[in-house]
Design a protein around this motif. Structure first.
Motif, PDB file in Angstrom:
ATOM      1  N   GLY A  80      -4.290  -1.954  15.792  1.00  0.00           N
ATOM      2  CA  GLY A  80      -5.200  -0.885  15.913  1.00  0.00           C
ATOM      3  C   GLY A  80      -5.339   0.271  15.093  1.00  0.00           C
ATOM      4  O   GLY A  80      -6.112   1.104  14.391  1.00  0.00           O
ATOM      5  N   LEU A  81      -3.955   0.940  15.331  1.00  0.00           N
ATOM      6  CA  LEU A  81      -3.548   2.184  14.513  1.00  0.00           C
ATOM      7  C   LEU A  81      -3.428   1.891  13.067  1.00  0.00           C
ATOM      8  O   LEU A  81      -3.945   2.790  12.497  1.00  0.00           O
ATOM      9  CB  LEU A  81      -2.226   2.794  15.222  1.00  0.00           C
ATOM     10  CG  LEU A  81      -2.247   3.191  16.545  1.00  0.00           C
ATOM     11  CD1 LEU A  81      -0.549   3.175  17.142  1.00  0.00           C
ATOM     12  CD2 LEU A  81      -3.068   4.488  16.680  1.00  0.00           C
ATOM     13  N   LEU A  82      -3.008   0.818  12.589  1.00  0.00           N
ATOM     14  CA  LEU A  82      -2.654   0.547  11.154  1.00  0.00           C
ATOM     15  C   LEU A  82      -4.369   0.476  10.729  1.00  0.00           C
ATOM     16  O   LEU A  82      -4.447   0.874   9.743  1.00  0.00           O
ATOM     17  CB  LEU A  82      -2.108  -0.800  10.993  1.00  0.00           C
ATOM     18  CG  LEU A  82      -0.478  -0.521  11.214  1.00  0.00           C
ATOM     19  CD1 LEU A  82      -0.258  -2.061  10.901  1.00  0.00           C
ATOM     20  CD2 LEU A  82       0.062   0.315  10.203  1.00  0.00           C
ATOM     21  N   ILE A  86      -5.636   2.835   7.496  1.00  0.00           N
ATOM     22  CA  ILE A  86      -6.317   2.516   6.313  1.00  0.00           C
ATOM     23  C   ILE A  86      -7.656   3.045   6.138  1.00  0.00           C
ATOM     24  O   ILE A  86      -7.858   3.487   5.070  1.00  0.00           O
ATOM     25  CB  ILE A  86      -6.184   1.007   6.363  1.00  0.00           C
ATOM     26  CG1 ILE A  86      -4.874   0.417   6.374  1.00  0.00           C
ATOM     27  CG2 ILE A  86      -7.267   0.278   5.201  1.00  0.00           C
ATOM     28  CD1 ILE A  86      -4.751  -1.274   6.457  1.00  0.00           C
ATOM     29  N   ALA A  87      -8.445   3.129   7.256  1.00  0.00           N
ATOM     30  CA  ALA A  87      -9.538   3.671   7.026  1.00  0.00           C
ATOM     31  C   ALA A  87      -9.799   4.931   6.821  1.00  0.00           C
ATOM     32  O   ALA A  87     -10.632   5.684   5.923  1.00  0.00           O
ATOM     33  CB  ALA A  87     -10.484   3.389   8.415  1.00  0.00           C
ATOM     34  N   ILE A  88      -8.909   5.977   7.419  1.00  0.00           N
ATOM     35  CA  ILE A  88      -9.196   7.388   7.222  1.00  0.00           C
ATOM     36  C   ILE A  88      -8.150   7.906   6.073  1.00  0.00           C
ATOM     37  O   ILE A  88      -8.489   8.993   5.506  1.00  0.00           O
ATOM     38  CB  ILE A  88      -8.649   8.105   8.341  1.00  0.00           C
ATOM     39  CG1 ILE A  88      -7.224   7.999   8.863  1.00  0.00           C
ATOM     40  CG2 ILE A  88      -9.841   7.625   9.764  1.00  0.00           C
ATOM     41  CD1 ILE A  88      -6.915   8.779  10.053  1.00  0.00           C
ATOM     42  N   LEU A 140      -9.428  -3.568   2.552  1.00  0.00           N
ATOM     43  CA  LEU A 140     -10.417  -4.039   3.655  1.00  0.00           C
ATOM     44  C   LEU A 140      -9.799  -5.480   4.210  1.00  0.00           C
ATOM     45  O   LEU A 140      -9.895  -5.969   5.466  1.00  0.00           O
ATOM     46  CB  LEU A 140     -11.659  -4.073   3.358  1.00  0.00           C
ATOM     47  CG  LEU A 140     -12.020  -2.732   3.258  1.00  0.00           C
ATOM     48  CD1 LEU A 140     -13.642  -2.634   2.791  1.00  0.00           C
ATOM     49  CD2 LEU A 140     -12.161  -1.744   4.421  1.00  0.00           C
ATOM     50  N   VAL A 141      -9.314  -6.369   3.246  1.00  0.00           N
ATOM     51  CA  VAL A 141      -8.870  -7.633   3.562  1.00  0.00           C
ATOM     52  C   VAL A 141      -7.638  -7.430   4.348  1.00  0.00           C
ATOM     53  O   VAL A 141      -7.146  -8.293   5.508  1.00  0.00           O
ATOM     54  CB  VAL A 141      -8.394  -8.648   2.317  1.00  0.00           C
ATOM     55  CG1 VAL A 141      -7.813  -9.701   2.681  1.00  0.00           C
ATOM     56  CG2 VAL A 141      -9.995  -8.722   1.741  1.00  0.00           C
ATOM     57  N   VAL A 196     -16.136   4.315   9.342  1.00  0.00           N
ATOM     58  CA  VAL A 196     -16.303   4.462  10.580  1.00  0.00           C
ATOM     59  C   VAL A 196     -16.169   3.062  11.514  1.00  0.00           C
ATOM     60  O   VAL A 196     -15.777   3.011  12.571  1.00  0.00           O
ATOM     61  CB  VAL A 196     -17.738   4.938  10.819  1.00  0.00           C
ATOM     62  CG1 VAL A 196     -18.419   5.031  12.257  1.00  0.00           C
ATOM     63  CG2 VAL A 196     -18.122   6.286  10.129  1.00  0.00           C
ATOM     64  N   VAL A 197     -16.680   2.011  10.734  1.00  0.00           N
ATOM     65  CA  VAL A 197     -16.710   0.587  11.346  1.00  0.00           C
ATOM     66  C   VAL A 197     -15.178   0.283  11.654  1.00  0.00           C
ATOM     67  O   VAL A 197     -14.729  -0.391  12.754  1.00  0.00           O
ATOM     68  CB  VAL A 197     -17.473  -0.206  10.574  1.00  0.00           C
ATOM     69  CG1 VAL A 197     -17.328  -1.931  11.090  1.00  0.00           C
ATOM     70  CG2 VAL A 197     -18.934  -0.090  10.338  1.00  0.00           C
ATOM     71  N   ALA A 198     -14.170   0.610  10.589  1.00  0.00           N
ATOM     72  CA  ALA A 198     -12.997   0.268  10.574  1.00  0.00           C
ATOM     73  C   ALA A 198     -12.163   0.985  11.835  1.00  0.00           C
ATOM     74  O   ALA A 198     -11.386   0.428  12.482  1.00  0.00           O
ATOM     75  CB  ALA A 198     -12.229   0.236   9.342  1.00  0.00           C
TER      76      ALA A 198
END
Length: 233
Positions: A80-82, A86-88, A140-141, A196-198
């Motif tokens: 979850g943290l990773l 990756i998202a931010i 994203l993959v 946001v979704v990630a």
């Protein structure tokens, strides 16, 4: 947590428009026969799904080791943290460190093979393009693979990646139509939804790992390993 893969795939496809959209638009499909064109596009997607399933299998094997070691919940928190990182973190920051360098030659060969397939118009060429496309580097993959590795079985890991791939199909199938309808500014705004979704999915994995004894969302440690315990009797 499987439902999050489909959800993530749907929104990830907004990013795919910019990254893999050009590949989809260059597919050697029949432009004069709509029915044949749809079939050819589906063959291409089958290739992509095959790659995602293969990656799900590989990372599922890794995840199974964590599961058997009894640290799946801790792994879920790390995953979850990773995903949130990756998202931010801007993609250009990751590019500075060139994480793909160890496999650069392999990626180069994939791109070369991909280019050669566009010269052919056979079903196997379309399938191969999809397979190679699925193995191209994509942040994203990678995030989806983190989700797959946190699953408790190979079947779930493969299913996670398949659902992620299925989620990207609608947007990728209509990429040409969408590119004509939406302006660049609108597409840019749409892509802002992806982080946001990630982050949301990353939070779900963290909550899952905390073992708050919430049915389906955050099972307790006992519930998470109930099948493993049952098999010992």
């Amino acid at each position: 947590m499987l439902y999050s893969a489909l959800f993530f795939g749907l929104f990830s496809s907004l990013h795919c428009i910019g990254m893999c959209g050009p590949i989809a638009m260059m597919l050697p499909v029949d432009k004069n026969n709509s029915a044949k064109k749809v079939i050819q596009i589906m063959i291409y997607h089958m290739g992509r799904l095959t790659s995602y399933a293969s990656l799900g299998l590989i990372f599922g094997i890794l995840g199974k080791g964590f599961y058997m070691a009894g640290i799946q919940q801790q792994l879920s928190i790390v995953v979850g943290l990773l995903m949130i990182i990756i998202a931010i973190v801007p993609e250009r920051v990751f590019m500075k460190y060139n994480f793909s360098k160890p496999v650069y030659k392999l990626i180069s060969k994939v791109k070369t093979s991909l280019g050669s397939q566009f010269k052919r118009k056979t079903p196997d060429a379309l399938f191969t393009i999809g397979v190679l496309n699925g193995f191209l580097p994509c942040g994203l993959v990678y995030a989806a693979l983190f989700g797959a590795i946190a699953m408790s079985s190979l079947t779930l890991s493969i299913s996670y990646m398949l659902l992620y791939g299925l989620g990207t199909i609608p947007m990728m199938s209509f990429v040409v139509l969408i590119s004509n309808i939406f302006s660049i500014s609108i597409r840019t705004k749409m892509q802002k939804i992806i982080p946001v979704v990630a982050v949301f999915i990353g939070i779900l994995f963290i909550i899952r790992g905390l073992g708050l004894d919430i049915a389906y969302l955050s099972p307790s440690n006992t519930n998470l390993f109930v099948k493993a315990n049952a098999s010992c009797h």
